[in-house]
Write a protein that holds these residues in place. Structure first.
Motif, short mmCIF file in Angstrom:
data_model
loop_
_atom_site.label_atom_id
_atom_site.label_comp_id
_atom_site.label_asym_id
_atom_site.label_seq_id
_atom_site.Cartn_x
_atom_site.Cartn_y
_atom_site.Cartn_z
N THR A 96 0.84 -1.19 0.00
CA THR A 96 0.00 0.00 0.00
C THR A 96 0.88 1.25 0.00
OG1 THR A 96 -0.11 0.11 2.41
CG2 THR A 96 -1.78 -1.23 1.28
N CYS A 97 0.29 2.37 -0.39
CA CYS A 97 1.04 3.63 -0.39
C CYS A 97 1.54 3.96 1.02
CB CYS A 97 0.15 4.75 -0.93
SG CYS A 97 -0.23 4.63 -2.69
N TYR A 98 0.71 3.70 2.00
CA TYR A 98 1.11 3.99 3.39
C TYR A 98 2.30 3.14 3.80
CZ TYR A 98 0.82 4.11 8.49
OH TYR A 98 1.12 4.24 9.83
N SER A 99 2.31 1.87 3.40
CA SER A 99 3.42 0.99 3.76
C SER A 99 4.71 1.44 3.09
CB SER A 99 3.09 -0.45 3.36
OG SER A 99 1.93 -0.92 4.02
N ARG A 100 4.64 1.84 1.82
CA ARG A 100 5.85 2.32 1.15
C ARG A 100 6.37 3.60 1.81
NH1 ARG A 100 3.15 0.55 -3.65
NH2 ARG A 100 2.30 2.63 -4.00
N ALA A 101 5.46 4.47 2.21
CA ALA A 101 5.88 5.70 2.87
C ALA A 101 6.56 5.40 4.19
CB ALA A 101 4.67 6.61 3.09
N LYS A 102 6.07 4.39 4.93
CA LYS A 102 6.67 4.04 6.21
C LYS A 102 8.10 3.54 6.03
CE LYS A 102 4.14 1.23 8.49
NZ LYS A 102 3.51 0.48 9.60
N VAL A 103 8.32 2.78 4.94
CA VAL A 103 9.68 2.28 4.68
C VAL A 103 10.63 3.44 4.43
CG1 VAL A 103 11.09 0.96 3.07
CG2 VAL A 103 8.90 0.05 3.82
N LEU A 104 10.21 4.41 3.63
CA LEU A 104 11.07 5.56 3.34
C LEU A 104 11.31 6.40 4.59
CD1 LEU A 104 9.67 6.71 -0.14
CD2 LEU A 104 11.67 5.31 0.35
N LEU A 105 10.32 6.51 5.43
CA LEU A 105 10.51 7.27 6.67
C LEU A 105 11.43 6.53 7.64
CD1 LEU A 105 6.94 8.73 7.35
CD2 LEU A 105 9.02 9.98 6.77
N ARG A 106 11.36 5.20 7.63
CA ARG A 106 12.28 4.44 8.50
C ARG A 106 13.73 4.66 8.07
NH1 ARG A 106 8.33 0.19 8.75
NH2 ARG A 106 9.30 -0.88 6.97
N LEU A 107 13.92 4.92 6.79
CA LEU A 107 15.28 5.18 6.33
C LEU A 107 15.82 6.48 6.91
CD1 LEU A 107 17.55 4.13 4.55
CD2 LEU A 107 16.56 5.38 2.64
N VAL A 108 14.95 7.43 7.23
CA VAL A 108 15.39 8.66 7.88
C VAL A 108 16.05 8.33 9.21
CG1 VAL A 108 14.64 10.85 8.86
CG2 VAL A 108 13.61 10.03 6.74
N SER A 109 15.45 7.44 9.98
CA SER A 109 16.04 7.02 11.25
C SER A 109 17.35 6.28 11.02
CB SER A 109 15.06 6.14 12.02
OG SER A 109 13.86 6.82 12.28
N SER A 110 17.38 5.44 9.99
CA SER A 110 18.60 4.71 9.69
C SER A 110 19.73 5.65 9.30
CB SER A 110 18.33 3.71 8.56
OG SER A 110 19.48 2.96 8.25
N LEU A 111 19.40 6.68 8.53
CA LEU A 111 20.42 7.67 8.18
C LEU A 111 20.92 8.41 9.41
CD1 LEU A 111 19.31 9.39 4.86
CD2 LEU A 111 21.44 8.21 5.30
N GLY A 112 20.01 8.68 10.33
CA GLY A 112 20.42 9.35 11.57
C GLY A 112 21.43 8.53 12.34
#
Length: 817
Positions: A96-112
């Protein structure tokens, strides 16, 4: 500040010197490289892969020390990667669009968590991109991933997208293409350049760790740009987008010509951009901006400084003060030093005055920042700037001269304007033929700003909502058609076949009618003086004679169109709408004549022909109504200032019309082009030219400016060659043979042209779709009857349209501070 303990605040502000640079450390990045034995493999199916018996490519830092080596992928690796990408696409697009968005947002934490490693690795590889910039990109495109089905309805991802960049491309430019492709639900194969290979592999590892399905993001490293052409050969690749220098982009376009894969090009490296300082500018701020923009250690564009004569002394004095004591800039090699010395020597021979931070050493890969005052626009170091810290300085007297200097370059990527006069800034920005204009700032970038360029700076839009459509296709369209293989084609001989025997029309009353073509607002014969016969399908008696146009006719038409198009573009949308309404009314008044021209060849009944005329008239009215609906607007800036997006016409475009539905297809494309401010040169169907030639009567009765619409009949291949080789044409929409599609893909690279290419069979049906240098975006289909279907293409031939546009090649955004 170093050495400034005894300086007062007044002294510091007078010199505006920088503070000491922070001591850099690369311990974390070195540890990551050591973990991989400093030999990085390919990233396929969510893990690192290092096939045996592969050549490797070494990466060195600015000091010549070895950083790491990367594997050079071969055809077997490409096939394995494509299979992984297909599986990754199924998993990623199925979320779903929401699930894909969550994956990209999790990458923000990973980059941090891994900011230090990413930052240090980018510094080692000289791939400029800060982690904060990556976070901003992720946040922006994660929101678009979530809102795709809400704000971009009836669209679907393309499939497997290949992102190819050159060796000198920055990591930011690479990620600016990867993230929107992923956000729209595609899987991505990245073919990085030398400097971006290691950071791209690290980011791919972080993406998978954040929850991206295996295969949704793959990285293939190679020895040169031709790996991108190898990837394009795989039939599972749906689209290729390139970013980097133009030379590699042209190689890639020519190598993929005829493969049937869409390819877009964004040559953002090596462009020449104007830095314009008016007398009304804050000189101190402008000079500080010049220093920051022009004398970076690694810069993607070349700047040319243009200063108003009345402010020249003040600017040069400030430059001399600000440059005093600046350190020398490192060059890539000794060969670059030879080029720099030659450019400086040429400038001095032409009378230019040098402003340098210090005296240049006799030799070596270091050179001081240098301003070449008194440069001429025609100087080779201005037209073809060499690498190094050289800044040509030219002067102008009026706003008109400033615009002329700014448009002198073959590139049209960006420009920077410095003035406190807002009216002057806006007028100059609108007159410059560049994709982005910065006012009292420079190099402002953000994913919400659509970025592209005019002329040789590409036709692809990246960033903003406009940049998303290159990774989508309308849901109503069928799946991508089977790929094709390049045909054996001699490009030098294409379109040079001898014309048919000259036919001298009989002047008797019973002889077939002789039509004229339409050039510069006048009905005229072809320059060749020849005519060709129009016969019904399957042969038979001659129905009519039409002119056999050629290169000279195209030249005359382009000259007429280029003169009238600027004035037509400046007309108000309501004035253009009234002209189109009048055209539609004239077409309706000549319904019987137009229907007769459609049915004369026997392909349509009288009733079907009249029906097509009615629909064509309605189509022109649709475009008339659309004239004042295309508008730009203000874009959200994450910092102070304002950004404006202004849609623009491309200019002069060529239309090579299809065989089927000759009238409806013609008015659909014609209306789209002129409604948005373009001028057109149309080549009617070689089999069914009579409807287009009869339409000349409608044009003659209209109030369209002479030269805005031109119609040239004749051999499709010969006229296609003439259109492709004309530098003034900005776009070509083509229906024709596979050879013609391949020829246009191969030839329309200097300067770059926006292409829409359709290959059709002998019966006029479309069998394959090529899109070179940009891609189709939005189409709505209109059911007419069982055997008449046509495309309505909103925003066709528009630079920088809104979300309804089909072609958003360039959006002009400029920031007002």
């Amino acid at each position: 500040m170093a050495g400034s303990a005894t300086k007062t605040v007044y002294d510091i502000f007078q010199s505006m010197e920088y503070g000491p640079a922070a001591v850099s450390s690369t311990v974390t990045a070195q540890a990551w490289l050591d973990h991989h034995s400093r030999s990085l493999g390919l990233f396929i199916d969510g893990k690192f892969v290092r096939p045996a018996d592969r050549q490797s490519r070494s990466l060195t830092d600015s000091k010549g020390a070895n950083v790491c080596s990367t594997v050079c992928a071969v055809e077997d690796d490409v096939s394995l990667c494509a299979s992984s990408a297909v599986n990754g696409y199924k998993a990623w697009s199925g979320m779903t669009c929401y699930s894909r968005a969550k994956v990209l947002l999790r990458l923000v934490s990973s980059l941090g968590q891994h900011t230090k490693c990413v930052l240090e690795l980018c510094e080692l590889c000289e791939a400029s991109c800060s982690p904060s910039t990556l976070v901003r990109l992720l946040q922006y495109y994660s929101s678009w991933a979530q809102l795709r089905d809400t704000l971009i309805t009836n669209w679907t991802p393309l499939g497997v997208v290949a992102v190819v960049v050159s060796d000198d491309c920055s990591l930011y430019s690479l990620i600016l293409k990867v993230l929107p492709a992923l956000a729209m639900g595609n899987s991505v194969i990245v073919v990085p350049g030398r400097s971006t290979a290691a950071p791209a592999l690290l980011l791919a590892q972080l993406f998978v760790g954040a929850g991206l399905p295996a295969g949704a993001l793959n990285v293939l490293t190679g020895s040169d740009i031709m790996l991108g052409a190898t990837v394009a050969q795989d039939p599972r690749i749906s689209y290729i987008t390139y970013c980097g220098n133009k030379q590699d982009g042209v190689k890639l376009c020519k190598a993929t010509a005829g493969m049937g894969v869409p390819i877009s090009v964004s040559p953002c490296i090596g462009a020449t951009c104007s830095f314009i300082i008016f007398e009304s500018a804050d000189i101190d701020s402008a000079v500080d901006g010049v220093i920051e923009a022009a004398f970076k250690k690694k810069k993607e564009v070349h700047w040319v400084l243009c200063v108003q004569e009345s402010a020249l002394d003040s600017v040069v004095a400030r430059l001399s003060l600000r440059m005093s004591g600046m350190k020398c800039v490192g060059l890539s090699s000794e060969a670059d030093r030879v080029l720099v010395d030659a450019a400086v020597q040429e400038a001095q021979q032409q009378g230019a005055k040098l402003v340098q931070s210090c005296t240049a050493a006799p030799s070596g890969a270091l050179y001081p920042p240098t301003v070449l005052c008194g440069a001429a626009p025609s100087s080779s170091f201005v037209v073809n700037p060499c690498p190094g810290p050289l800044l040509p300085l030219m002067t102008f007297r009026s706003n008109t001269e400033a615009v002329t200097l700014g448009n002198h370059s073959p590139h049209g990527l960006a420009a920077s304007i410095w003035t406190e006069d807002l009216t002057l800034a806006l007028e100059t920005a609108k007159s410059l033929s560049v994709g982005s204009v910065w006012v009292n700032s420079h190099s402002v970038s953000d994913p919400c700003l659509p970025v592209s360029g005019h002329k040789d700076s590409g036709t692809c839009t990246d960033g903003g909502q406009e940049g998303l459509y290159q990774f989508l296709r309308p849901s109503c369209c069928s799946c991508p058609l089977p790929r094709s293989s390049p045909v054996s084609l001699d490009y030098t001989k294409f379109g040079t076949a001898a014309s048919p025997a000259i036919i001298v029309p009989d002047e008797s009353a019973s002889s077939p009618k002789s039509y004229l073509q339409f050039v510069g607002g006048k009905a005229c014969k072809a320059e060749s003086g020849c005519s060709v016969a129009v016969q019904p399908p399957g042969g038979g008696s001659v129905l009519a004679y039409c002119p056999d146009g050629g290169r000279k006719d195209v030249r005359n038409a382009v000259e007429a169109a280029s003169k009238v198009q600027p004035g037509w573009m400046k007309k108000s949308p309501s004035a253009r709408a009234q002209s189109l309404y009048s055209l539609a009314k004239n077409l309706e008044s000549k319904k019987k004549d137009m229907a007769a021209s459609l049915s004369i060849q026997g392909t349509l009944s009288a009733e079907e022909a009249e029906n097509e005329v009615d629909i064509s008239s309605a189509r022109l009215s649709d475009w008339a109504a659309y004239c004042d609906k295309l508008q730009g607007g203000s874009l959200p800036m994450p910092q102070s200032g304002s950004a404006l997006s202004i849609p623009e016409a491309l200019g002069v475009v060529g239309l090579v019309l299809p065989d089927k539905n000759p009238l409806l297809s013609m008015v659909t494309l014609l209306g789209a082009a002129i409604a948005t401010g373009n001028a057109v040169i149309m080549v009617p169907s070689q089999k069914n030219p009579l409807a287009a030639l009869a339409f000349i009567q409608v044009l003659q009765a209209s109030d369209l400016p002479a030269g805005l619409v031109n119609i040239i009949s004749g051999s499709r291949d010969q006229l296609t060659v003439a259109l492709a080789n004309h530098s003034v044409l900005k776009a070509i929409w083509y229906w024709g043979s596979a050879e013609g599609c391949q020829y246009l893909q191969y030839s329309c690279t200097c300067p770059l042209k926006t292409l829409r290419l359709f290959c059709q069979t002998d019966d006029g049906q479309r069998v394959n779709l090529y899109t070179a240098i940009s891609v189709n975006k939005k189409k709505k289909k209109c059911n007419v009857n069982a055997n008449l279907r046509a495309h309505v293409v909103p925003g066709l031939f528009v630079i920088g349209a809104n979300a309804l546009s089909d072609v958003t090649s360039v959006t002009r955004s400029f920031r007002v501070v």
